[in-house]
Design an enzyme around this catalytic site. Sequence first.
Site, PDB file in Angstrom:
ATOM      1  N   ASN A 130     -33.367 -14.996  44.919  1.00  0.00           N
ATOM      2  CA  ASN A 130     -34.177 -13.899  45.426  1.00  0.00           C
ATOM      3  C   ASN A 130     -35.680 -14.174  45.343  1.00  0.00           C
ATOM      4  O   ASN A 130     -36.433 -13.831  46.246  1.00  0.00           O
ATOM      5  CB  ASN A 130     -33.821 -12.619  44.669  1.00  0.00           C
ATOM      6  CG  ASN A 130     -34.244 -11.379  45.407  1.00  0.00           C
ATOM      7  OD1 ASN A 130     -34.113 -11.302  46.628  1.00  0.00           O
ATOM      8  ND2 ASN A 130     -34.782 -10.413  44.688  1.00  0.00           N
ATOM      9  N   PRO A 161     -30.776 -16.903  38.256  1.00  0.00           N
ATOM     10  CA  PRO A 161     -31.359 -18.251  38.250  1.00  0.00           C
ATOM     11  C   PRO A 161     -31.401 -18.848  39.656  1.00  0.00           C
ATOM     12  O   PRO A 161     -30.482 -18.669  40.439  1.00  0.00           O
ATOM     13  CB  PRO A 161     -30.405 -19.043  37.360  1.00  0.00           C
ATOM     14  CG  PRO A 161     -29.663 -18.019  36.561  1.00  0.00           C
ATOM     15  CD  PRO A 161     -29.585 -16.809  37.438  1.00  0.00           C
ATOM     16  N   GLU A 162     -32.488 -19.541  39.927  1.00  0.00           N
ATOM     17  CA  GLU A 162     -32.646 -20.211  41.211  1.00  0.00           C
ATOM     18  C   GLU A 162     -32.171 -21.654  41.061  1.00  0.00           C
ATOM     19  O   GLU A 162     -31.913 -22.135  39.956  1.00  0.00           O
ATOM     20  CB  GLU A 162     -34.116 -20.188  41.623  1.00  0.00           C
ATOM     21  CG  GLU A 162     -34.784 -18.841  41.488  1.00  0.00           C
ATOM     22  CD  GLU A 162     -34.773 -18.028  42.778  1.00  0.00           C
ATOM     23  OE1 GLU A 162     -34.578 -18.606  43.843  1.00  0.00           O
ATOM     24  OE2 GLU A 162     -34.960 -16.803  42.693  1.00  0.00           O
ATOM     25  N   LYS A 214     -26.350 -23.885  43.226  1.00  0.00           N
ATOM     26  CA  LYS A 214     -26.436 -23.166  41.961  1.00  0.00           C
ATOM     27  C   LYS A 214     -25.172 -23.358  41.116  1.00  0.00           C
ATOM     28  O   LYS A 214     -24.951 -22.622  40.157  1.00  0.00           O
ATOM     29  CB  LYS A 214     -26.695 -21.686  42.238  1.00  0.00           C
ATOM     30  CG  LYS A 214     -28.046 -21.485  42.920  1.00  0.00           C
ATOM     31  CD  LYS A 214     -28.535 -20.085  42.736  1.00  0.00           C
ATOM     32  CE  LYS A 214     -28.747 -19.403  44.056  1.00  0.00           C
ATOM     33  NZ  LYS A 214     -29.074 -17.986  43.885  1.00  0.00           N
ATOM     34  N   ARG A 264     -30.800  -6.739  47.722  1.00  0.00           N
ATOM     35  CA  ARG A 264     -31.663  -7.405  46.750  1.00  0.00           C
ATOM     36  C   ARG A 264     -33.064  -6.804  46.829  1.00  0.00           C
ATOM     37  O   ARG A 264     -33.512  -6.380  47.905  1.00  0.00           O
ATOM     38  CB  ARG A 264     -31.745  -8.902  47.058  1.00  0.00           C
ATOM     39  CG  ARG A 264     -30.400  -9.590  47.218  1.00  0.00           C
ATOM     40  CD  ARG A 264     -29.614  -9.614  45.911  1.00  0.00           C
ATOM     41  NE  ARG A 264     -30.312 -10.378  44.888  1.00  0.00           N
ATOM     42  CZ  ARG A 264     -30.196 -11.700  44.753  1.00  0.00           C
ATOM     43  NH1 ARG A 264     -29.432 -12.389  45.554  1.00  0.00           N
ATOM     44  NH2 ARG A 264     -30.868 -12.320  43.807  1.00  0.00           N
TER      45      ARG A 264
END
Length: 263
Positions: free
Chosen positions: A166, A2-3, A51, A251
């Site tokens: 990401n 999740p961003e 986050k 990533r």
Amino acid sequence: MPEGDTVWRAARQLDRALTGKTLTRTDLRVPAYATWDLSGGTVAETISRGKHLLTRIDADQRWTLHTHLKMEGGWRILRPGQRWPRPGHTARVVLETADTVAVGFQLGIVEIVARDDEPEIVGHLGPDLLGPDWDAAEAVRRLRDQPRRSVKDALLDQRNLAGIGNLYANELCFVAGVAPESAVGDVPDLPRLVGRAHQMLDLNRHRAVQSTTGDLARGRSTWVHARGGQPCRRCGTRIVETSLGPEGQERVTYHCPSCQPSG
Ligand SMILES: [Zn+2]
């Protein structure tokens, strides 16, 4: 993963569902807090910092329930007796009020700290892209502190600015026209890049579909992210998929070799 905008939405949902209500039952399904019982406490609010989710509960003391969605986590707001959307064994936190059951599934972090100790959890974070105190100049200053670091790596470091995951890191490198492994010091206009980061998360925080292109249609919502092998939307060159990042934290990275030349 999740961003920041997804986490902001989760905070808002929890805040709307629980704030001002008395907890009638709590169940913390992690060993360190398995015996904790916050029932009788009143939920003061839930906020996001980068986050991280902070649910503030006034009980015998002022506590903060700190949760983090990490890779697969999510909070669901349910009615009492409603069937859970994920398997029960994946639940990590259950917060019940008279009319609401909030369940946190597969949370990466669950801990309770005294309210006054919140800085120990989130004090290291850079300016929060969706925080009320967002400070673009400070984010730029922190990024410039390590001019030789790769720009994608620097954007993902929550100590520089908080909220980018990401997807946004890949997209921001594209809109800035820089290869993800380029040095921060070689980005032509860093303040503009930071401005775009804020704009992307801010635009997406109120909608369920994350789009960086302005197009919400499936498959058209990103420039390069998750588009390996497909033609670049600007120039038609095939998008390249690689793995990038410090050892152990690699990533999946996408970029257009024409629009984002390296070096
Ligand atoms: Zn291109």
